[in-house]
Enzyme design. Sequence first.
Site, mmCIF file in Angstrom:
data_model
loop_
_atom_site.group_PDB
_atom_site.id
_atom_site.type_symbol
_atom_site.label_atom_id
_atom_site.label_comp_id
_atom_site.label_asym_id
_atom_site.label_seq_id
_atom_site.Cartn_x
_atom_site.Cartn_y
_atom_site.Cartn_z
ATOM 1 C CD1 TRP A 95 6.767 -0.474 4.308
ATOM 2 C CD2 TRP A 95 4.755 0.494 4.313
ATOM 3 N NE1 TRP A 95 5.894 -1.296 3.620
ATOM 4 C CE2 TRP A 95 4.663 -0.726 3.604
ATOM 5 C CE3 TRP A 95 3.607 1.282 4.449
ATOM 6 C CZ2 TRP A 95 3.471 -1.172 3.048
ATOM 7 C CZ3 TRP A 95 2.427 0.827 3.882
ATOM 8 C CH2 TRP A 95 2.371 -0.384 3.191
ATOM 9 C CD1 TRP A 96 10.606 -1.301 6.228
ATOM 10 C CD2 TRP A 96 12.360 -0.584 7.392
ATOM 11 N NE1 TRP A 96 11.666 -1.236 5.369
ATOM 12 C CE2 TRP A 96 12.764 -0.797 6.059
ATOM 13 C CE3 TRP A 96 13.299 -0.127 8.310
ATOM 14 C CZ2 TRP A 96 14.064 -0.577 5.619
ATOM 15 C CZ3 TRP A 96 14.604 0.098 7.880
ATOM 16 C CH2 TRP A 96 14.979 -0.133 6.548
ATOM 17 C CE1 TYR A 105 9.287 -4.269 -4.297
ATOM 18 C CE2 TYR A 105 9.433 -1.995 -3.615
ATOM 19 C CZ TYR A 105 9.548 -3.335 -3.332
ATOM 20 O OH TYR A 105 9.937 -3.743 -2.080
ATOM 21 C CE1 TYR A 119 4.232 -7.721 2.928
ATOM 22 C CE2 TYR A 119 3.243 -8.256 0.815
ATOM 23 C CZ TYR A 119 4.305 -7.772 1.553
ATOM 24 O OH TYR A 119 5.434 -7.315 0.904
ATOM 25 C CG HIS A 150 2.074 -4.202 0.032
ATOM 26 N ND1 HIS A 150 2.222 -4.812 1.265
ATOM 27 C CD2 HIS A 150 3.299 -3.738 -0.317
ATOM 28 C CE1 HIS A 150 3.492 -4.727 1.635
ATOM 29 N NE2 HIS A 150 4.170 -4.079 0.690
#
Length: 104
Positions: free
Chosen positions: A76-77, A41, A18, A22
């Site tokens: 992306w999902w 963000y 993860y 990112h």
Amino acid sequence: MERIASVMYLYPGKQAEYQKRHDELWPEMEEALKEHGASNYSIFLDRETDTLFAYLEVENKAAYDKIAETDICKKWWAYMAPIMKSNPDNSPVAKDLEQVFYLA
């Protein structure tokens, strides 16, 4: 400016992946976030529970929510679905949090 917070959930053993994904955020995804009004963000990880806490600020939540309709967001999902709990449309399982305190 509206502040949004939510929690999401990683699968066990997927913390490093993860982080890597990112760290290598696609430029097109970053652009889409900004185009839909996202700023400040941040995503935080509770390493003991694999729970993610996301915080961002948006100019208009209704406008921001339209990011879900974009091809890059859907891509992306799908990319992230193997490493985190996801809904049938590949969107992350997320629980929106209610603000109970704010200090400016």
